[in-house]
Design an enzyme around this catalytic site. Structure first.
Site, mmCIF file in Angstrom:
data_model
loop_
_atom_site.group_PDB
_atom_site.id
_atom_site.type_symbol
_atom_site.label_atom_id
_atom_site.label_comp_id
_atom_site.label_asym_id
_atom_site.label_seq_id
_atom_site.Cartn_x
_atom_site.Cartn_y
_atom_site.Cartn_z
ATOM 1 N N GLU A 1 -13.609 -5.912 -8.338
ATOM 2 C CA GLU A 1 -12.210 -6.137 -9.215
ATOM 3 C C GLU A 1 -11.119 -6.720 -8.230
ATOM 4 O OE1 GLU A 1 -14.119 -3.618 -9.390
ATOM 5 O OE2 GLU A 1 -14.533 -3.138 -11.260
ATOM 6 N N PHE B 1 -13.733 11.354 -17.684
ATOM 7 C CA PHE B 1 -14.714 10.419 -16.773
ATOM 8 C C PHE B 1 -13.969 9.489 -16.478
ATOM 9 C CE2 PHE B 1 -17.772 7.251 -16.690
ATOM 10 C CZ PHE B 1 -18.404 7.523 -15.367
ATOM 11 N N GLN B 2 -13.703 8.815 -15.294
ATOM 12 C CA GLN B 2 -13.092 7.615 -14.934
ATOM 13 C C GLN B 2 -11.724 7.734 -15.274
ATOM 14 O OE1 GLN B 2 -15.908 4.295 -16.028
ATOM 15 N NE2 GLN B 2 -16.914 4.526 -13.857
ATOM 16 N N LYS C 1 -8.334 3.593 -24.704
ATOM 17 C CA LYS C 1 -9.645 2.913 -25.490
ATOM 18 C C LYS C 1 -9.554 3.161 -26.998
ATOM 19 C CE LYS C 1 -14.752 3.066 -25.585
ATOM 20 N NZ LYS C 1 -16.003 3.310 -24.697
ATOM 21 N N MET D 1 -7.638 -12.314 15.579
ATOM 22 C CA MET D 1 -6.062 -11.870 15.833
ATOM 23 C C MET D 1 -5.766 -10.362 16.531
ATOM 24 S SD MET D 1 -3.128 -13.136 15.790
ATOM 25 C CE MET D 1 -2.592 -14.386 14.564
HETATM 26 C C1 LIG Z 1 -1.031 -12.975 10.596
HETATM 27 C C2 LIG Z 1 0.244 -13.513 9.967
HETATM 28 C C3 LIG Z 1 1.298 -14.206 10.798
HETATM 29 C C4 LIG Z 1 2.396 -14.609 10.147
HETATM 30 N N1 LIG Z 1 3.449 -15.308 10.954
HETATM 31 C C5 LIG Z 1 4.230 -15.987 10.503
HETATM 32 C C6 LIG Z 1 5.079 -16.867 11.139
HETATM 33 O O1 LIG Z 1 4.866 -17.143 12.098
HETATM 34 N N2 LIG Z 1 5.936 -17.558 10.442
HETATM 35 C C7 LIG Z 1 6.236 -17.374 9.238
HETATM 36 O O2 LIG Z 1 7.258 -17.789 8.539
HETATM 37 N N3 LIG Z 1 5.552 -16.207 8.604
HETATM 38 C C8 LIG Z 1 4.434 -15.664 8.922
HETATM 39 N N4 LIG Z 1 3.883 -15.040 8.177
HETATM 40 C C9 LIG Z 1 4.066 -14.541 6.810
HETATM 41 C C10 LIG Z 1 5.273 -13.565 6.700
HETATM 42 O O3 LIG Z 1 4.951 -12.216 6.907
HETATM 43 C C11 LIG Z 1 5.988 -13.707 5.127
HETATM 44 O O4 LIG Z 1 5.017 -13.525 4.270
HETATM 45 C C12 LIG Z 1 6.686 -15.088 5.198
HETATM 46 O O5 LIG Z 1 7.484 -15.426 6.326
HETATM 47 C C13 LIG Z 1 7.490 -15.070 3.795
HETATM 48 O O6 LIG Z 1 7.924 -16.275 3.434
HETATM 49 P P1 LIG Z 1 9.075 -16.349 2.364
HETATM 50 O O7 LIG Z 1 10.312 -15.515 2.878
HETATM 51 O O8 LIG Z 1 9.304 -17.882 2.412
HETATM 52 O O9 LIG Z 1 8.263 -16.136 0.964
HETATM 53 P P2 LIG Z 1 8.261 -14.554 0.091
HETATM 54 O O10 LIG Z 1 7.872 -13.421 1.021
HETATM 55 O O11 LIG Z 1 7.478 -14.993 -1.015
HETATM 56 O O12 LIG Z 1 9.704 -14.612 -0.358
HETATM 57 C C14 LIG Z 1 10.267 -15.731 -1.266
HETATM 58 C C15 LIG Z 1 11.819 -15.209 -1.487
HETATM 59 O O13 LIG Z 1 12.331 -16.388 -2.314
HETATM 60 C C16 LIG Z 1 12.845 -15.415 -3.434
HETATM 61 N N5 LIG Z 1 12.872 -16.380 -4.849
HETATM 62 C C17 LIG Z 1 11.853 -16.202 -5.549
HETATM 63 N N6 LIG Z 1 12.102 -17.124 -6.581
HETATM 64 C C18 LIG Z 1 13.162 -17.966 -6.246
HETATM 65 C C19 LIG Z 1 14.102 -18.835 -6.966
HETATM 66 N N7 LIG Z 1 13.646 -19.305 -8.246
HETATM 67 N N8 LIG Z 1 15.218 -19.039 -6.640
HETATM 68 C C20 LIG Z 1 15.570 -18.492 -5.205
HETATM 69 N N9 LIG Z 1 14.813 -17.699 -4.655
HETATM 70 C C21 LIG Z 1 13.908 -17.191 -5.105
HETATM 71 C C22 LIG Z 1 12.395 -14.154 -3.607
HETATM 72 O O14 LIG Z 1 13.345 -13.272 -4.247
HETATM 73 C C23 LIG Z 1 12.023 -13.961 -1.925
HETATM 74 O O15 LIG Z 1 13.098 -13.397 -1.478
HETATM 75 C C24 LIG Z 1 2.667 -14.254 8.803
HETATM 76 C C25 LIG Z 1 1.798 -13.562 7.905
HETATM 77 C C26 LIG Z 1 0.472 -13.181 8.569
HETATM 78 C C27 LIG Z 1 -0.455 -12.535 7.685
HETATM 79 C C1 LIG Z 2 -7.725 -5.895 4.758
HETATM 80 C C2 LIG Z 2 -7.310 -5.890 6.342
HETATM 81 N N1 LIG Z 2 -7.662 -5.281 7.169
HETATM 82 C C3 LIG Z 2 -7.219 -5.222 8.353
HETATM 83 C C4 LIG Z 2 -6.377 -6.507 8.762
HETATM 84 C C5 LIG Z 2 -5.741 -6.307 10.163
HETATM 85 N N2 LIG Z 2 -6.266 -7.667 10.827
HETATM 86 C C6 LIG Z 2 -5.339 -8.665 10.664
HETATM 87 S S1 LIG Z 2 -6.159 -10.175 11.213
HETATM 88 C C7 LIG Z 2 -7.450 -9.416 11.545
HETATM 89 C C8 LIG Z 2 -8.612 -10.191 12.218
HETATM 90 C C9 LIG Z 2 -9.267 -11.248 11.190
HETATM 91 O O1 LIG Z 2 -10.302 -11.564 11.781
HETATM 92 P P1 LIG Z 2 -11.271 -12.839 11.088
HETATM 93 O O2 LIG Z 2 -11.296 -12.588 9.669
HETATM 94 O O3 LIG Z 2 -12.432 -13.181 11.846
HETATM 95 O O4 LIG Z 2 -10.269 -13.960 11.550
HETATM 96 P P2 LIG Z 2 -9.825 -14.467 12.883
HETATM 97 O O5 LIG Z 2 -8.364 -13.788 13.282
HETATM 98 O O6 LIG Z 2 -10.563 -14.307 13.711
HETATM 99 O O7 LIG Z 2 -9.410 -15.994 12.811
HETATM 100 C C10 LIG Z 2 -7.559 -8.166 11.119
HETATM 101 C C11 LIG Z 2 -8.396 -7.041 11.477
HETATM 102 C C12 LIG Z 2 -5.776 -7.165 7.379
HETATM 103 N N3 LIG Z 2 -4.704 -7.864 8.139
HETATM 104 N N4 LIG Z 2 -6.257 -6.940 6.294
#
Ligand SMILES: Cc1cc2nc3c(=O)[nH]c(=O)nc-3n(C[C@H](O)[C@H](O)[C@H](O)COP(=O)(O)OP(=O)(O)OC[C@H]3O[C@@H](n4cnc5c(N)ncnc54)[C@H](O)[C@@H]3O)c2cc1C
Ligand SMILES: Cc1ncc(C[n+]2csc(CCOP(=O)(O)OP(=O)(O)O)c2C)c(N)n1
Ligand SMILES: [Mg+2]
Length: 570
Positions: A49, A111-112, A161, A473
């Site tokens: 799911e 159940f569930q 249900k 990472m």
């Molecule tokens: C491993 C990892 C590394 C990351 N590194 C980076 C990085 O280096 N740089 C980076 O940028 N991000 C990075 N991120 C992503 C980061 O965590 C955020 O998800 C991202 O920066 C959010 O982008 P955002 O604010 O544009 O989008 P969202 O979080 O989706 O926010 C969107 C915003 O727009 C607003 N909005 C929605 N609809 C409208 C509308 N119609 N008009 C006006 N506003 C609206 C919402 O209210 C919200 O505030 C990383 C994520 C991971 C998992």
């Molecule tokens: C469900 C979940 N568990 C743990 C993490 C923490 N986490 C972030 S990146 C990462 C490693 C990802 O490894 P892989 O899928 O091999 O990608 P790589 O970084 O090697 O490209 C982990 C464990 C996460 N983001 N999501």
């Protein structure tokens, strides 16, 4: 016309234009499945799911429409939790429908039975238990309105249900939503607008921070006009990628923890930041105490709660991005930006040492090569769905997206296991798209069971596993901040190509740089889905990197230079 609650649900979904439902059956939702069999709705049987929710999410992100996921009560519903939270953090409109035990059994630990509305309260925009057949049509309509309006997000409708089984009169026209759509302020504050115009026209070093909200708003055209009117440089958040073409000289690339070095420096040197539909995530700002100290800030944002939440702003324009940009547009004055352009060119020149592709083949296969070759081979036109980790950041750096909604990725929750199911959902939304999964060896193992869904549904999705033998990472953080103590990050994996074969999918393995392009080309030419296991350098790291909590300009740079940090301009 008298129908059962289950039939009413199916008819209501058809009225709402739903074509696909991603789900998994069980006792408490069986009446709905029985009705589904007689409806025109296409039900996609998932293998878990969580996959259903990511598929609905991928479907929503690919189109901007609402994605629908379905599950039974108890474990079916709890398996959805991660997917719901993923959609919530990235403002994705998903409607989840769960079965619930009979209304007379509620609260008896039947159940569930699980209180799924209680569990998902903080991770849904709205949720509701429906105990009467006559409330189903209206509630489902409300769910769609709420999921899509204002700042989008997930909504869960839990239907007992007996409500599914009871027959009642069905009148779609009478079942109008009682809830108003989330209230958006009618007009944009005039004083704030004047202030913003004054700031825009007096800035010497302006920089746009473009976010996901631009795509959600469908503001790409207005944004493009706005950018050109003021000759503004654009930087993007991870989720903003695609809102403005990567190949435009005004596009500087991604900001933040793994953003382009010159973008982060430009943010620190700017005298005006224009944030559009982005929420100043901590991955974007680094240490707030030192963030963009020289800059005034304008924030264009639909959700009032985001204003001054992380970063105090000088002009808050609360409203839909497209509407606000259209109001600003006639007031933007063209300025000579030569000094700022020269400064940006200088900063960029430092960083873009040379194009990664022109490096000689050292016998090593780097993830960056794979992504950059994928970009070239697909002309930048693929819809890429990534998982979470190093490969996700390399994708953001080396695949240059020119169109909106062509990068689908979990940003806010950073959910490993997202990519494969989200790509399946995206493919159903855009059957003609060249959909590529870019996934790590770790994340792939979290939801790889959905390969069976691909086979059962006979869809074409190509899968590029960036296989570095590590939870890369996390290994990178251990390398930088824990003296290379690689605890629980080396990762054994099955032979992915053989695994694909076991599922009935073609599997390939690539270990040499010279084979990347030809294998990608063959995969694209193949009618069926193809999985490619790219065995890449195991201990490469993503650069630059702003350590968590550090200032944006304090980036860890690549220590020596077998590679440049990011590719030169697209
Ligand atoms: C491993 C990892 C590394 C990351 N590194 C980076 C990085 O280096 N740089 C980076 O940028 N991000 C990075 N991120 C992503 C980061 O965590 C955020 O998800 C991202 O920066 C959010 O982008 P955002 O604010 O544009 O989008 P969202 O979080 O989706 O926010 C969107 C915003 O727009 C607003 N909005 C929605 N609809 C409208 C509308 N119609 N008009 C006006 N506003 C609206 C919402 O209210 C919200 O505030 C990383 C994520 C991971 C998992
Ligand atoms: C469900 C979940 N568990 C743990 C993490 C923490 N986490 C972030 S990146 C990462 C490693 C990802 O490894 P892989 O899928 O091999 O990608 P790589 O970084 O090697 O490209 C982990 C464990 C996460 N983001 N999501
Ligand atoms: Mg890995």
């Amino acid at each position: 016309m008298k129908l059962t609650g289950a039939e009413i649900l199916c008819q209501s979904l058809e009225h709402l234009g739903v074509k696909h439902i991603f789900g998994y059956p069980g006792g408490a939702i069986l009446p709905v499945y029985d009705a589904l069999g007689k409806s025109k709705l296409h039900h996609i049987l998932v293998r878990h799911e969580q996959g259903a929710t990511h598929m609905a999410d991928g479907y929503a992100r690919a189109t901007g429409g609402v994605g629908v996921a379905m599950a039974t009560s108890g474990p079916g519903a709890t398996n959805m939790v991660t997917g719901i939270a993923t959609a919530m953090l990235d403002s994705s409109p998903v409607v989840c429908i769960t079965g619930q035990v009979g209304s007379k059994l509620l609260g008896s630990d039947a159940f569930q039975e699980i209180d799924i509305t209680g569990i998902t309260m903080p991770i849904t925009k709205h949720n509701v238990v429906v105990t009467r057949a006559e409330d189903i049509a209206r509630t489902i309509r409300e769910a769609f309105v709420i999921a899509k309006s204002g700042r989008p997000g997930p909504v869960l409708v839990d239907i007992t249900k007996d409500a599914q089984q009871t027959s009642t009169e069905f009148d779609w026209n009478a079942a109008t939503p009682k809830l108003p759509p989330k209230r958006v302020r009618a007009g944009i504050d005039k004083a704030a607008l004047d202030r913003a115009i004054e700031l825009l026209n007096s800035a010497k070093r302006p920089l746009i921070l473009a976010g996901h909200g631009i795509m959600i708003s469908g503001a790409m055209k207005a944004f493009d006009q706005f950018v050109r009117a003021g000759d503004f440089y654009v930087s993007m958040t991870l989720l903003g990628i695609g809102c403005f073409p990567a190949n435009d000289p005004l596009n500087l690339g991604m900001m933040g923890m793994h953003g382009e070095a010159w973008v982060n420096h430009a943010i620190q040197e700017a005298d005006l930041l224009i944030a559009v539909g982005m929420r100043f995530d901590d991955r974007v700002t680094g240490d707030l105490r030192t963030y963009a100290k020289s800059a005034r800030k304008i924030h264009i944002e639909i959700d009032r709660a985001e204003i001054n939440k992380n970063v105090a702003v000088d002009a808050a324009l609360v409203g839909d991005a497209r509407e606000v940009l259209e109001q600003l547009l006639p007031h933007i004055e063209k300025k000579d930006r030569t000094p700022w352009q020269n400064r940006i060119a200088e900063m960029k020149g430092d960083s873009a040492v040379r194009d990664i592709q022109s490096l000689p083949d050292t016998g090593h296969l780097y993830a960056a090569h794979v992504i950059n070759d994928l970009w070239k081979e697909t002309n930048g036109d693929a819809m890429v769905v990534t998982d979470v980790g190093q490969h996700q950041m390399w994708e953001a750096q080396y695949y240059h997206h020119n169109s909106p909604r062509t990068l689908i990725t979990s940003g806010g929750l950073g959910t490993m296991g997202f990519a494969l199911p989200a790509a399946i959902g995206a493919k159903f939304a855009k059957p003609d798209a060249d959909v590529w999964v870019v996934v790590g060896d770790g994340g792939f193992q979290m939801t790889m069971c959905e390969l069976a869904t691909i086979v059962q549904e006979k869809i074409k999705v190509n899968i590029a596993i960036i296989n570095n033998g590590f939870l890369g990472m996390v290994r990178q953080w251990q390398e930088f901040f824990y003296d290379k103590r690689y605890v629980a990050t080396p990762l054994v994996a099955p032979d992915f190509a053989a695994l694909a074969n076991a599922f009935g999918i073609r599997g390939e393995r690539v270990t040499a740089r010279g084979d990347v392009t030809s294998t990608i080309r063959a995969a694209r030419a193949c009618k069926e889905s193809v999985l490619i296991d790219f065995r890449v350098e195991q201990e490469d790291s993503v650069y630059p990197m702003v350590p968590a909590g550090a200032s944006l300009h304090e980036m860890i740079r690549r220590p020596h230079n077998p590679l440049v940090e990011t590719a030169a301009e697209p």
